[in-house]
Design a protein around this motif. Structure first.
Motif, PDB file in Angstrom:
ATOM      1  N   THR A 213      16.158  12.862  21.561  1.00  0.00           N
ATOM      2  CA  THR A 213      15.838  14.161  20.973  1.00  0.00           C
ATOM      3  C   THR A 213      15.677  14.076  19.464  1.00  0.00           C
ATOM      4  OG1 THR A 213      18.185  14.701  20.769  1.00  0.00           O
ATOM      5  CG2 THR A 213      17.074  15.390  22.791  1.00  0.00           C
ATOM      6  N   GLU A 214      15.205  12.928  18.982  1.00  0.00           N
ATOM      7  CA  GLU A 214      15.008  12.773  17.550  1.00  0.00           C
ATOM      8  C   GLU A 214      13.891  11.782  17.258  1.00  0.00           C
ATOM      9  OE1 GLU A 214      18.960  11.808  16.270  1.00  0.00           O
ATOM     10  OE2 GLU A 214      18.799   9.741  16.919  1.00  0.00           O
ATOM     11  N   LEU A 215      13.430  11.807  16.025  1.00  0.00           N
ATOM     12  CA  LEU A 215      12.450  10.848  15.529  1.00  0.00           C
ATOM     13  C   LEU A 215      13.160   9.967  14.514  1.00  0.00           C
ATOM     14  CD1 LEU A 215       9.374  13.179  14.957  1.00  0.00           C
ATOM     15  CD2 LEU A 215       9.795  11.651  16.880  1.00  0.00           C
ATOM     16  N   VAL A 216      13.061   8.654  14.698  1.00  0.00           N
ATOM     17  CA  VAL A 216      13.793   7.706  13.872  1.00  0.00           C
ATOM     18  C   VAL A 216      12.830   6.949  12.966  1.00  0.00           C
ATOM     19  CG1 VAL A 216      15.354   5.719  13.924  1.00  0.00           C
ATOM     20  CG2 VAL A 216      15.509   7.462  15.713  1.00  0.00           C
ATOM     21  N   CYS A 217      13.195   6.837  11.706  1.00  0.00           N
ATOM     22  CA  CYS A 217      12.409   6.103  10.723  1.00  0.00           C
ATOM     23  C   CYS A 217      12.415   4.615  11.088  1.00  0.00           C
ATOM     24  CB  CYS A 217      13.001   6.315   9.335  1.00  0.00           C
ATOM     25  SG  CYS A 217      12.152   5.383   8.057  1.00  0.00           S
ATOM     26  N   THR A 218      11.255   3.971  10.986  1.00  0.00           N
ATOM     27  CA  THR A 218      11.136   2.559  11.348  1.00  0.00           C
ATOM     28  C   THR A 218      11.133   1.635  10.138  1.00  0.00           C
ATOM     29  OG1 THR A 218       8.724   2.696  11.357  1.00  0.00           O
ATOM     30  CG2 THR A 218       9.850   3.110  13.453  1.00  0.00           C
TER      31      THR A 218
ATOM     32  N   TYR B 235      15.515  12.205  12.474  1.00  0.00           N
ATOM     33  CA  TYR B 235      15.200  13.619  12.340  1.00  0.00           C
ATOM     34  C   TYR B 235      15.252  14.296  13.710  1.00  0.00           C
ATOM     35  CZ  TYR B 235      13.559  12.021   7.836  1.00  0.00           C
ATOM     36  OH  TYR B 235      13.500  11.458   6.581  1.00  0.00           O
ATOM     37  N   PRO B 236      15.889  15.450  13.807  1.00  0.00           N
ATOM     38  CA  PRO B 236      16.001  16.120  15.103  1.00  0.00           C
ATOM     39  C   PRO B 236      14.669  16.728  15.553  1.00  0.00           C
ATOM     40  CG  PRO B 236      16.916  17.528  13.395  1.00  0.00           C
ATOM     41  CD  PRO B 236      16.555  16.205  12.743  1.00  0.00           C
ATOM     42  N   VAL B 237      14.522  16.844  16.880  1.00  0.00           N
ATOM     43  CA  VAL B 237      13.398  17.568  17.469  1.00  0.00           C
ATOM     44  C   VAL B 237      14.021  18.739  18.216  1.00  0.00           C
ATOM     45  CG1 VAL B 237      11.464  17.490  19.082  1.00  0.00           C
ATOM     46  CG2 VAL B 237      12.006  15.481  17.686  1.00  0.00           C
ATOM     47  N   ARG B 238      13.716  19.954  17.767  1.00  0.00           N
ATOM     48  CA  ARG B 238      14.294  21.155  18.368  1.00  0.00           C
ATOM     49  C   ARG B 238      13.202  21.971  19.041  1.00  0.00           C
ATOM     50  NH1 ARG B 238      17.410  22.021  12.976  1.00  0.00           N
ATOM     51  NH2 ARG B 238      19.142  20.583  13.285  1.00  0.00           N
ATOM     52  N   ASP B 239      13.361  22.210  20.324  1.00  0.00           N
ATOM     53  CA  ASP B 239      12.374  22.975  21.099  1.00  0.00           C
ATOM     54  C   ASP B 239      10.978  22.385  20.966  1.00  0.00           C
ATOM     55  OD1 ASP B 239      14.320  24.821  21.978  1.00  0.00           O
ATOM     56  OD2 ASP B 239      14.107  25.972  20.122  1.00  0.00           O
TER      57      ASP B 239
ATOM     58  N   ILE C 222       9.753  20.778  18.456  1.00  0.00           N
ATOM     59  CA  ILE C 222       9.241  20.809  17.084  1.00  0.00           C
ATOM     60  C   ILE C 222      10.064  19.861  16.208  1.00  0.00           C
ATOM     61  CG2 ILE C 222       8.828  22.256  15.053  1.00  0.00           C
ATOM     62  CD1 ILE C 222       8.682  24.634  17.041  1.00  0.00           C
ATOM     63  N   PRO C 223       9.430  18.844  15.604  1.00  0.00           N
ATOM     64  CA  PRO C 223      10.166  17.937  14.724  1.00  0.00           C
ATOM     65  C   PRO C 223      10.621  18.657  13.453  1.00  0.00           C
ATOM     66  CG  PRO C 223       8.006  17.047  15.290  1.00  0.00           C
ATOM     67  CD  PRO C 223       8.044  18.447  15.773  1.00  0.00           C
ATOM     68  N   VAL C 224      11.882  18.475  13.099  1.00  0.00           N
ATOM     69  CA  VAL C 224      12.432  19.056  11.874  1.00  0.00           C
ATOM     70  C   VAL C 224      12.495  17.936  10.848  1.00  0.00           C
ATOM     71  CG1 VAL C 224      14.379  20.280  10.841  1.00  0.00           C
ATOM     72  CG2 VAL C 224      13.776  20.693  13.236  1.00  0.00           C
ATOM     73  N   LEU C 225      11.440  17.832  10.046  1.00  0.00           N
ATOM     74  CA  LEU C 225      11.309  16.718   9.107  1.00  0.00           C
ATOM     75  C   LEU C 225      11.817  17.099   7.723  1.00  0.00           C
ATOM     76  CD1 LEU C 225       7.850  15.335  10.238  1.00  0.00           C
ATOM     77  CD2 LEU C 225      10.131  14.520  10.848  1.00  0.00           C
ATOM     78  N   LEU C 226      13.074  17.478   7.685  1.00  0.00           N
ATOM     79  CA  LEU C 226      13.748  17.800   6.427  1.00  0.00           C
ATOM     80  C   LEU C 226      14.847  16.766   6.204  1.00  0.00           C
ATOM     81  CD1 LEU C 226      14.177  21.636   6.991  1.00  0.00           C
ATOM     82  CD2 LEU C 226      12.484  20.509   5.540  1.00  0.00           C
ATOM     83  N   VAL C 227      14.855  16.156   5.049  1.00  0.00           N
ATOM     84  CA  VAL C 227      15.837  15.122   4.739  1.00  0.00           C
ATOM     85  C   VAL C 227      17.257  15.683   4.864  1.00  0.00           C
ATOM     86  CG1 VAL C 227      16.669  13.524   2.971  1.00  0.00           C
ATOM     87  CG2 VAL C 227      14.222  13.845   3.301  1.00  0.00           C
TER      88      VAL C 227
ATOM     89  N   GLU D  39      18.345  17.783   6.967  1.00  0.00           N
ATOM     90  CA  GLU D  39      18.679  17.947   8.381  1.00  0.00           C
ATOM     91  C   GLU D  39      18.796  16.612   9.114  1.00  0.00           C
ATOM     92  OE1 GLU D  39      19.084  20.832  10.316  1.00  0.00           O
ATOM     93  OE2 GLU D  39      19.142  21.962   8.449  1.00  0.00           O
ATOM     94  N   ALA D  40      18.399  15.525   8.457  1.00  0.00           N
ATOM     95  CA  ALA D  40      18.377  14.210   9.105  1.00  0.00           C
ATOM     96  C   ALA D  40      19.787  13.638   9.247  1.00  0.00           C
ATOM     97  CB  ALA D  40      17.522  13.254   8.298  1.00  0.00           C
ATOM     98  N   ARG D  41      19.924  12.818  10.290  1.00  0.00           N
ATOM     99  CA  ARG D  41      21.180  12.104  10.537  1.00  0.00           C
ATOM    100  C   ARG D  41      21.063  10.746   9.855  1.00  0.00           C
ATOM    101  NH1 ARG D  41      22.319   8.310  14.100  1.00  0.00           N
ATOM    102  NH2 ARG D  41      20.455   8.670  15.340  1.00  0.00           N
ATOM    103  N   ARG D  42      22.090  10.387   9.124  1.00  0.00           N
ATOM    104  CA  ARG D  42      22.127   9.073   8.456  1.00  0.00           C
ATOM    105  C   ARG D  42      22.430   7.989   9.491  1.00  0.00           C
ATOM    106  NH1 ARG D  42      19.901   9.747   3.601  1.00  0.00           N
ATOM    107  NH2 ARG D  42      20.619  11.661   2.647  1.00  0.00           N
ATOM    108  N   PRO D  43      21.931   6.774   9.290  1.00  0.00           N
ATOM    109  CA  PRO D  43      22.240   5.691  10.243  1.00  0.00           C
ATOM    110  C   PRO D  43      23.730   5.351  10.233  1.00  0.00           C
ATOM    111  CG  PRO D  43      21.047   4.840   8.333  1.00  0.00           C
ATOM    112  CD  PRO D  43      21.092   6.327   8.179  1.00  0.00           C
ATOM    113  N   ALA D  44      24.196   4.901  11.365  1.00  0.00           N
ATOM    114  CA  ALA D  44      25.629   4.569  11.506  1.00  0.00           C
ATOM    115  C   ALA D  44      26.004   3.330  10.744  1.00  0.00           C
ATOM    116  CB  ALA D  44      25.975   4.383  12.966  1.00  0.00           C
TER     117      ALA D  44
END
Length: 58
Positions: A25-30, A40-44, A46-51, A53-58
């Protein structure tokens, strides 16, 4: 719900401009290395491409 292939081809990470890949349920930077790697999350469908809102890598 998978994104359309054409849409995924033109999307890029807003932080570093690297291509994104779809994962669950997300788009990951390569970007290579540890420079970015944001997810970046995908909600309904729709990609939410806001820094902020993004999850940092573990």
């Amino acid at each position: 719900m998978p994104l359309e292939a054409g849409l995924l081809e033109i999307l890029a990470c807003p932080a570093c401009h690297a291509p994104l890949k779809e994962a669950d349920t997300e788009l990951v930077c390569t970007a290579d290395g540890k420079d970015c790697g944001l997810a970046y999350p995908v909600r309904d469908g729709i990609p939410v491409l806001l820094v902020d809102e993004a999850r940092r890598p573990a």
